[in-house]
Write a protein that holds these residues in place. Structure first.
Motif, PDB file in Angstrom:
ATOM      1  N   CYS A  36      61.535  69.937  62.130  1.00 31.24           N
ATOM      2  CA  CYS A  36      62.120  68.547  62.471  1.00 31.24           C
ATOM      3  C   CYS A  36      61.156  67.746  60.407  1.00 31.24           C
ATOM      4  O   CYS A  36      61.567  66.994  60.309  1.00 31.24           O
ATOM      5  CB  CYS A  36      61.243  68.088  63.456  1.00 31.24           C
ATOM      6  SG  CYS A  36      60.537  65.703  63.294  1.00 31.24           S
ATOM      7  N   GLY A  80      57.861  64.917  67.615  1.00 32.07           N
ATOM      8  CA  GLY A  80      58.066  63.729  66.395  1.00 32.07           C
ATOM      9  C   GLY A  80      56.671  63.605  66.078  1.00 32.07           C
ATOM     10  O   GLY A  80      56.140  62.612  64.844  1.00 32.07           O
ATOM     11  N   THR A 111      59.482  51.627  73.061  1.00 33.29           N
ATOM     12  CA  THR A 111      60.122  50.943  71.584  1.00 33.29           C
ATOM     13  C   THR A 111      59.103  49.878  71.179  1.00 33.29           C
ATOM     14  O   THR A 111      58.205  49.434  70.750  1.00 33.29           O
ATOM     15  CB  THR A 111      61.082  50.171  71.666  1.00 33.29           C
ATOM     16  OG1 THR A 111      62.104  51.140  71.878  1.00 33.29           O
ATOM     17  CG2 THR A 111      61.703  49.600  70.354  1.00 33.29           C
ATOM     18  N   VAL A 124      58.365  57.409  68.796  1.00 31.55           N
ATOM     19  CA  VAL A 124      59.044  57.851  68.135  1.00 31.55           C
ATOM     20  C   VAL A 124      60.067  59.367  69.149  1.00 31.55           C
ATOM     21  O   VAL A 124      61.004  58.995  68.855  1.00 31.55           O
ATOM     22  CB  VAL A 124      58.646  57.785  66.341  1.00 31.55           C
ATOM     23  CG1 VAL A 124      60.635  58.673  65.957  1.00 31.55           C
ATOM     24  CG2 VAL A 124      58.800  56.442  66.367  1.00 31.55           C
ATOM     25  N   LEU A 177      68.697  67.817  67.894  1.00 30.92           N
ATOM     26  CA  LEU A 177      68.242  66.783  67.736  1.00 30.92           C
ATOM     27  C   LEU A 177      66.730  66.837  67.126  1.00 30.92           C
ATOM     28  O   LEU A 177      66.602  65.904  66.414  1.00 30.92           O
ATOM     29  CB  LEU A 177      67.926  66.651  69.957  1.00 30.92           C
ATOM     30  CG  LEU A 177      67.509  65.191  70.117  1.00 30.92           C
ATOM     31  CD1 LEU A 177      68.478  64.287  69.253  1.00 30.92           C
ATOM     32  CD2 LEU A 177      67.551  65.216  70.993  1.00 30.92           C
ATOM     33  N   ALA A 211      66.960  58.120  74.736  1.00 33.29           N
ATOM     34  CA  ALA A 211      67.634  57.916  74.383  1.00 33.29           C
ATOM     35  C   ALA A 211      69.086  58.687  74.398  1.00 33.29           C
ATOM     36  O   ALA A 211      70.453  58.577  75.088  1.00 33.29           O
ATOM     37  CB  ALA A 211      67.761  56.783  73.068  1.00 33.29           C
ATOM     38  N   LEU A 213      65.733  63.831  65.123  1.00 29.04           N
ATOM     39  CA  LEU A 213      65.037  63.520  64.619  1.00 29.04           C
ATOM     40  C   LEU A 213      63.776  62.982  63.116  1.00 29.04           C
ATOM     41  O   LEU A 213      63.076  62.340  62.875  1.00 29.04           O
ATOM     42  CB  LEU A 213      63.752  64.274  65.324  1.00 29.04           C
ATOM     43  CG  LEU A 213      61.982  63.848  65.854  1.00 29.04           C
ATOM     44  CD1 LEU A 213      62.452  62.188  66.228  1.00 29.04           C
ATOM     45  CD2 LEU A 213      61.555  63.969  67.342  1.00 29.04           C
ATOM     46  N   THR A 257      63.677  58.199  70.911  1.00 29.78           N
ATOM     47  CA  THR A 257      64.854  59.434  70.754  1.00 29.78           C
ATOM     48  C   THR A 257      64.955  60.252  71.981  1.00 29.78           C
ATOM     49  O   THR A 257      66.387  60.071  71.861  1.00 29.78           O
ATOM     50  CB  THR A 257      64.557  59.939  69.458  1.00 29.78           C
ATOM     51  OG1 THR A 257      64.341  59.290  68.708  1.00 29.78           O
ATOM     52  CG2 THR A 257      66.023  60.505  68.586  1.00 29.78           C
ATOM     53  N   VAL A 306      64.504  59.832  61.231  1.00 29.67           N
ATOM     54  CA  VAL A 306      64.050  59.339  61.807  1.00 29.67           C
ATOM     55  C   VAL A 306      62.781  59.169  61.434  1.00 29.67           C
ATOM     56  O   VAL A 306      62.402  57.630  60.831  1.00 29.67           O
ATOM     57  CB  VAL A 306      64.244  59.018  63.325  1.00 29.67           C
ATOM     58  CG1 VAL A 306      63.256  57.805  63.876  1.00 29.67           C
ATOM     59  CG2 VAL A 306      65.902  59.200  63.767  1.00 29.67           C
ATOM     60  N   CYS A 307      61.721  60.023  61.500  1.00 31.67           N
ATOM     61  CA  CYS A 307      60.810  60.693  60.872  1.00 31.67           C
ATOM     62  C   CYS A 307      60.199  60.032  59.558  1.00 31.67           C
ATOM     63  O   CYS A 307      59.854  59.663  59.000  1.00 31.67           O
ATOM     64  CB  CYS A 307      59.872  61.548  61.435  1.00 31.67           C
ATOM     65  SG  CYS A 307      59.773  61.798  63.102  1.00 31.67           S
TER      66      CYS A 307
END
Length: 485
Positions: A450, A415, A356, A389, A276, A396, A280, A393, A283-284
């Protein structure tokens, strides 16, 4: 006899030629050794053989003391101003009509931001924004550093602007003021301008500024080597290391020794968190590219207002009025954002919709605040956004598969490191800073995972690091203004 003499003369000439060749070779070898010594000791932009580590120790200690004290004063003053603003707005919510309170919040924001922006534009335009791109240009001999105006203007404008609610951070001002302090100390010791020692001392001041801003001495050292210069040079390492440690000691004595973000309740991540953490990182990476592009667009938009001859005070008042409205609606999204980051890291935010909304609001206000040209950094704002963020994540995934993510707040820490790497493109600095900020050394592996994924995404999308983009943009603007002047 003649023949003998001729032979002797030839022998002497041959010997003389041979001796000259040996002398030339020895001189060439000596020059090569000297140049190698220069390169090793000085590093990027430091062109002198006279910089020696033992000569710089005392100066680095003094820079650490002065920069650490200055950064502490900045942090303490800013905390008092922010506390006063939030206290005043809280009192208005309880004792005044909502319309009167909103008007007061807008007035505080508009007046403070207008004054802060006027100070920057009137007295020291180079103090606009974080100041790190300007410091990099100074190191490359593309700009001048005037410490006697940078220090007071950056201090006053930063306190007033961020204190009034601009969503900016304190680390940019402390880094630039630290670099200016390094120049000031070099003047005290009469270090000549052409020597690389002055740049090394300015770099040491920048390291001390970051160290004192976040109680992060190792991050200060890494920042100078990885971001400010991009190379390892012994003289830079020694100067930055000494000044960072001294500044950190000063800061801990004056303001406390706790990590900036206290996270005692966060569980240590396991190896199961690595997949994960990699997701992430994706996403970052995309988020960092969006951050950089929108930030540059916001600067262009405010430049458009100046091109239409908007007065500086009017631009500052407009920026502050929007910030004031946000401060009245949700106080946590304005200012330095430390309370919002602590809520995210402490597990205080649990609803994805709220997380969010907070993230988008903080992102928009950071773009708006930095675009205005006020004095303030982006380290702290992007750390807050990165925490949100990561937390979003984590929550979620937790809702879809709870056993995979038992503690979503773990990913708030991860993050922060990922987004910082994608934006600044300094993965080692990001990893060290996050660990020192939170005091969680067992987060090293997932943060590194990450960060490296985020770094790869940003590089693959050909997005330049934000400080380099800002530096080149400032040089381009200066070149446009110069012919007109």
């Amino acid at each position: 006899m003649v023949t003998g003499c001729a032979a002797d003369t030839g022998g002497v000439s041959a010997w003389k030629t041979f001796s000259q060749n040996i002398a030339h070779a020895a001189a060439h070898f000596k020059d090569a050794q000297t140049m190698r010594h220069i390169t090793q000791d000085s590093g990027f932009g430091l062109k002198t053989e006279q910089v020696k580590r033992r000569h710089i120790l005392v100066k680095a200690v003094i820079i650490g003391l002065v920069s650490g004290g200055l950064a502490c004063a900045f942090r303490w003053t800013l905390m008092q101003v922010e506390h006063g603003r939030t206290g005043a707005l809280a009192w208005l919510r309880e004792n005044a009509h909502w319309a009167a309170g909103l008007l007061a919040a807008v007035g505080i924001g508009a007046a403070g931001c207008a004054l802060a922006l006027w100070l920057v534009r009137r007295f020291a335009p180079e103090t606009s924004g974080s100041g790190i791109p300007h410091l990099k240009s100074v190191m490359l001999d593309q700009a001048e550093m005037c410490w006697w105006r940078v220090i007071p203007v950056k201090f006053a404008a930063g306190v007033i602007g961020i204190g009034a609610g601009l969503a900016l951070g304190r680390e940019g001002p402390t880094i630039q003021m630290g670099g200016a302090t390094g120049q000031m100390v070099s003047r005290w010791f009469r270090v000549r301008g052409g020597e690389g020692e002055r740049k090394a001392l300015m770099s040491a001041g920048a390291a001390a500024g970051l160290s004192a801003a976040f109680n992060a001495p190792l991050a200060g050292v890494m920042f100078v080597l990885e971001e400010l210069h991009g190379v390892f040079a012994p003289v830079l390492f020694v100067a930055a290391f000494v000044s960072s440690v001294v500044a950190d000691i000063v800061c801990r004595l004056l303001l406390g020794a706790s990590p900036v973000f206290a996270t005692p309740s966060i569980a240590a991540p396991t190896l199961a968190a690595l997949p994960l953490a990699a997701v992430l990182g994706l996403v970052c990476g995309f988020g960092g590219v969006a951050f950089n592009k929108v930030l540059l667009r916001s600067l262009d938009w405010f430049d458009g207002l100046r091109a239409r001859r908007w007065p500086v005070i009017a631009i500052g008042a407009l920026a502050g009025a929007v910030v004031g409205i946000a401060a009245w609606i949700c106080p946590d999204v304005v200012g330095s954002g430390s309370h919002l980051a602590e809520h995210a890291l402490g597990g205080g935010l649990k609803v994805i919709g709220v997380i969010t909304l907070m993230m988008l609001a903080r992102f928009a206000l950071t773009m708006w605040s930095f675009g205005s040209g006020a004095a303030g950094g982006i380290f702290a704002p992007l750390l807050v956004i990165g925490a949100l963020v990561g937390l979003g994540t984590g929550h979620a995934v937790h809702q879809v598969w709870p056993p995979l993510v038992e503690h979503p707040e773990i990913f708030a820490v991860i993050g922060m490191g990922g987004l910082l790497t994608a934006i600044v493109r300094a993965p080692l600095t990001s990893m060290v800073l996050i660990i020192e900020l939170t005091g969680k050394y067992d987060f090293m592996l997932p943060v590194l995972t990450c960060s490296l994924i985020a770094y790869g995404v940003a590089e693959a999308m050909n997005c330049a690091p934000i400080y380099e983009s800002l530096r080149l943009r400032a040089l381009e603007k200066s070149a446009e203004i110069a012919p007109a002047a």
